[in-house]
Each structure stands twice: as structure tokens, then as C-alpha cells.
Design an enzyme around this catalytic site. Structure first.
Site, short mmCIF file in Angstrom:
data_model
loop_
_atom_site.label_atom_id
_atom_site.label_comp_id
_atom_site.label_asym_id
_atom_site.label_seq_id
_atom_site.Cartn_x
_atom_site.Cartn_y
_atom_site.Cartn_z
CE LYS A 222 -17.65 7.65 13.79
NZ LYS A 222 -16.96 7.67 12.50
CG ASP B 211 -19.13 6.10 10.41
OD1 ASP B 211 -19.94 6.36 11.31
OD2 ASP B 211 -17.89 6.05 10.58
CE1 TYR C 142 -12.50 8.30 11.50
CE2 TYR C 142 -14.32 7.97 10.00
CZ TYR C 142 -13.66 7.64 11.16
OH TYR C 142 -14.17 6.66 11.98
CG HIS D 280 -14.29 9.61 17.10
ND1 HIS D 280 -13.90 10.16 15.92
CD2 HIS D 280 -14.05 8.29 16.98
CE1 HIS D 280 -13.45 9.21 15.11
NE2 HIS D 280 -13.53 8.06 15.74
N1 NAP Z 1 -15.69 5.09 15.83
C1 NAP Z 1 -14.45 4.67 15.70
O1 NAP Z 1 -13.58 4.88 16.57
C2 NAP Z 1 -14.06 3.95 14.45
C3 NAP Z 1 -12.83 3.25 14.40
C4 NAP Z 1 -12.54 2.55 13.23
C5 NAP Z 1 -13.43 2.55 12.16
N2 NAP Z 1 -14.60 3.27 12.24
C6 NAP Z 1 -15.55 3.32 11.09
O2 NAP Z 1 -15.81 2.00 10.62
C7 NAP Z 1 -15.45 1.91 9.25
C8 NAP Z 1 -14.99 0.51 8.89
O3 NAP Z 1 -13.94 0.08 9.71
P1 NAP Z 1 -12.42 -0.07 9.19
O4 NAP Z 1 -12.19 0.88 8.08
O5 NAP Z 1 -11.56 0.04 10.40
O6 NAP Z 1 -12.28 -1.58 8.72
P2 NAP Z 1 -13.15 -2.67 7.92
O7 NAP Z 1 -14.32 -2.07 7.27
O8 NAP Z 1 -13.33 -3.80 8.87
O9 NAP Z 1 -12.07 -3.16 6.84
C9 NAP Z 1 -11.62 -2.30 5.85
C10 NAP Z 1 -10.47 -3.01 5.12
O10 NAP Z 1 -10.96 -4.17 4.46
C11 NAP Z 1 -10.68 -4.08 3.04
N3 NAP Z 1 -11.88 -4.61 2.37
C12 NAP Z 1 -13.13 -4.09 2.34
N4 NAP Z 1 -13.98 -4.89 1.66
C13 NAP Z 1 -13.24 -5.95 1.24
C14 NAP Z 1 -13.55 -7.11 0.49
N5 NAP Z 1 -14.78 -7.32 0.03
N6 NAP Z 1 -12.54 -8.00 0.23
C15 NAP Z 1 -11.29 -7.78 0.69
N7 NAP Z 1 -10.94 -6.70 1.42
C16 NAP Z 1 -11.90 -5.78 1.69
C17 NAP Z 1 -10.46 -2.61 2.77
O11 NAP Z 1 -9.54 -2.42 1.72
P3 NAP Z 1 -9.91 -1.61 0.36
O12 NAP Z 1 -10.36 -0.24 0.75
O13 NAP Z 1 -8.63 -1.63 -0.40
O14 NAP Z 1 -11.01 -2.40 -0.30
C18 NAP Z 1 -9.83 -2.14 4.09
O15 NAP Z 1 -8.45 -2.41 4.10
C19 NAP Z 1 -14.37 2.99 9.10
O16 NAP Z 1 -14.12 3.32 7.76
C20 NAP Z 1 -14.98 4.10 9.93
O17 NAP Z 1 -16.01 4.75 9.21
C21 NAP Z 1 -14.93 3.93 13.37
#
Ligand code: NAP
Length: 253
Positions: A63, A33, A38, A93
Site C-alpha cells: 500500500k 497483505d 508496516y 492506504h
Molecule cells: N488497510 C488498513 O488500513 C488496515 C488496517 C488494519 C489492518 N489491515 C490489514 O488487515 C490485517 C488483519 O487485521 P488486524 O491485524 O488489525 O487484526 P485481526 O486479523 O482482526 O486480528 C489479529 C489479532 O488476533 C489474534 N489472533 C489471530 N488469530 C487468532 C486465533 N485463531 N485465536 C486467537 N487470536 C487470534 C492475533 O494475535 P497473534 O498474532 O498473537 O495470533 C492478533 O492479535 C492486518 O494485519 C493488515 O494486513 C489493514
């Protein structure tokens, strides 16, 4: 559409993104994704190509950040950066105030042209979804929204599932902040799982697609180990009760 994918928000273009996507594909992920916002589409495309996997085996989402410019031009730029002929899913988005039926019609045309296999939206609450669907020739395939035990958007989830719209959970780990919550930790310890696995499993059992982000190989691997256990109904209810949104259908995140 695969149930599990790698999110690459906040990963730097270049080595960080390429390495993470490479590790994810090795670990069995088949969904990545990204978004034009990004600024790492180039690295996503490069890693997918280098993996040697057939293009049709990897589901890539990008997106559109809606502007007044043409969506066709924006997708052409994304495809050039990715080095692909098509994306599997193209999402609007954000439902910015000026996003209108015109934007959705443009996406419909892009799907008809084969440049996007499926089209959908992100951060749309129920009201915006209903407005969009009233004038649409094609229904959105997906709504990608923030979803975790702390943002349990139950009414929006039900609305999507009832209409056959895939509900895709972004920030399923609450951006890493939910992993130390005592309730999550207690369930994880009892099941011999990591807190992240418990949070992902919770979303999957609510029929969401999950796209956790990690740049670390150990976490990318561990986050994929979510298909060999199940949360009991009682644990699902314990996690449901962590909701801070009160089931709100309002868009967040
Ligand atoms: N459509 C939208 O508006 C929108 C908005 C936000 C996000 N997104 C998408 O959703 C994806 C995921 O959401 P997100 O990046 O906001 O947050 P998330 O996946 O909820 O959390 C990511 C965070 O958790 C840490 N992490 C991951 N696995 C872990 C584990 N097993 N143990 C401990 N820490 C862990 C990562 O650090 P490390 O990398 O250091 O492991 C990072 O800091 C994004 O990358 C993006 O593709 C979309």
C-alpha cells in the site's frame, strides 16, 4: 485474488514476519497483505522467495501511504524492499484529505507500466469511492476496509459488490477482541469450530476477502480451515445483529 490471506500489520521486520509468511504459505495461504507503513516488506519478499513457490502463485498486496511525493517513487521503493518486479495489488492506504484524482492517475500509470497488476483503495467510504470513480479511467479493483460482525458495513459492501469492486475485510477478527464475545463463542461451540473460524466464515459468506493476522503457527493453520463448513442463514443473521455501525458506509479503522 485468493479469498484468504495473511495480514502482517504489527509484525516486526525479520524473523517474526518471515516465519509467519513461511508458515502461511505452508498452510496453503496464497495472499499476503503488507504496506510500506508496516516496515516489513523486505521480510515478506524474502519469505515468498525462500518458499520456492513461483512468484505468480503468490498474490502480494502492498500500500501507498499517500504523500506529496510521487507514487511511482514510493512503489519503486516498495518493489526494491520486496525484491519483486511487480506487486499483485497496490492500494492507496488512506483517503487522506489531500488525496486527489492525481494520486489515482499515478496508480493507473503504474498499472499500465506493469508494476502493479491491479490497483485499488483502502479505508474509502462510499462518498470517496464515488468521487474517485467519477474521474477514473480504471475502476478500483478492491476496497480494503475494516469488516467483522461488529463492523458490518452492509451499505458499503453492497455498493462494492454491485460495481464489481472486491470487498476486502481487514481486522476480520476485530483485532482479536471479538473472539470472546458470548454470541461468537456460542455459535463456535455449537458448530465445533473456533471463534476465529466463525468470524472468518461469516465474512467469506458475505463475499469478502479476509486477511487475518497471526504470528502463531497454530492460529495461522486454524484460521485457514474455513472452507469445509458453512454458516446457516440463521447463524449469519445472529452474527449480522452484532453490528455496532448500523450498516454505516463511513470509513473506519
Ligand atoms: N488497510 C488498513 O488500513 C488496515 C488496517 C488494519 C489492518 N489491515 C490489514 O488487515 C490485517 C488483519 O487485521 P488486524 O491485524 O488489525 O487484526 P485481526 O486479523 O482482526 O486480528 C489479529 C489479532 O488476533 C489474534 N489472533 C489471530 N488469530 C487468532 C486465533 N485463531 N485465536 C486467537 N487470536 C487470534 C492475533 O494475535 P497473534 O498474532 O498473537 O495470533 C492478533 O492479535 C492486518 O494485519 C493488515 O494486513 C489493514
Amino acid at each position: 485474488m485468493p479469498v484468504l490471506g495473511l495480514g502482517v500489520w504489527k509484525m516486526a521486520e525479520g524473523r517474526e514476519t518471515e516465519q509467519a509468511v513461511e508458515w502461511a504459505l505452508e498452510a496453503g495461504y496464497r495472499l499476503v497483505d503488507t504496506a510500506s507503513m508496516y516496515r516489513n516488506e523486505h521480510s515478506v519478499g524474502a519469505a515468498v522467495r525462500r518458499s520456492g513457490l513461483p512468484r505468480e502463485d503468490v498474490f502480494v498486496t502492498t500500500k501507498l501511504m499517500p504523500t506529496h511525493a510521487s507514487a511511482a517513487r514510493e512503489l519503486e521503493h516498495s518493489l526494491r524492499r520486496l525484491g519483486f518486479d511487480y506487486v499483485d495489488l497496490y492500494l492507496i492506504h488512506w483517503p487522506l484529505p489531500f488525496v486527489s484524482a492525481r494520486h489515482w492517475r499515478e496508480l493507473e500509470t503504474l498499472q499500465e507500466r506493469g508494476l502493479a497488476r491491479a490497483i485499488g483503495v483502502s479505508n474509502f467510504g462510499r462518498g470517496r469511492l464515488e468521487t474517485l470513480m467519477r474521474g477514473a479511467a480504471r475502476m478500483p479493483a478492491v476496497d480494503q476496509v475494516q469488516f467483522s460482525p461488529f463492523q458490518y458495513r452492509r451499505r458499503l459492501l453492497d455498493f462494492c459488490l454491485e460495481r464489481g469492486i472486491v470487498f476486502e475485510a481487514y481486522s476480520p477478527l476485530a483485532r482479536g477482541k471479538g473472539l470472546e464475545h458470548p454470541t461468537i463463542v456460542a455459535v463456535a461451540e455449537r458448530l465445533g469450530r473456533t471463534p476465529a473460524q466463525v468470524m472468518l466464515r461469516w465474512a467469506i459468506q458475505h463475499q469478502a476477502v479476509v486477511i487475518p493476522k497471526s504470528s502463531r503457527q497454530d492460529r495461522i493453520r486454524a484460521n485457514a480451515q474455513v472452507f469445509d463448513f458453512e454458516l446457516a442463514d440463521a447463524d449469519m443473521r445472529i452474527l449480522d445483529a452484532l453490528d455496532r455501525t448500523n450498516g454505516s458506509a463511513r470509513a473506519r479503522g
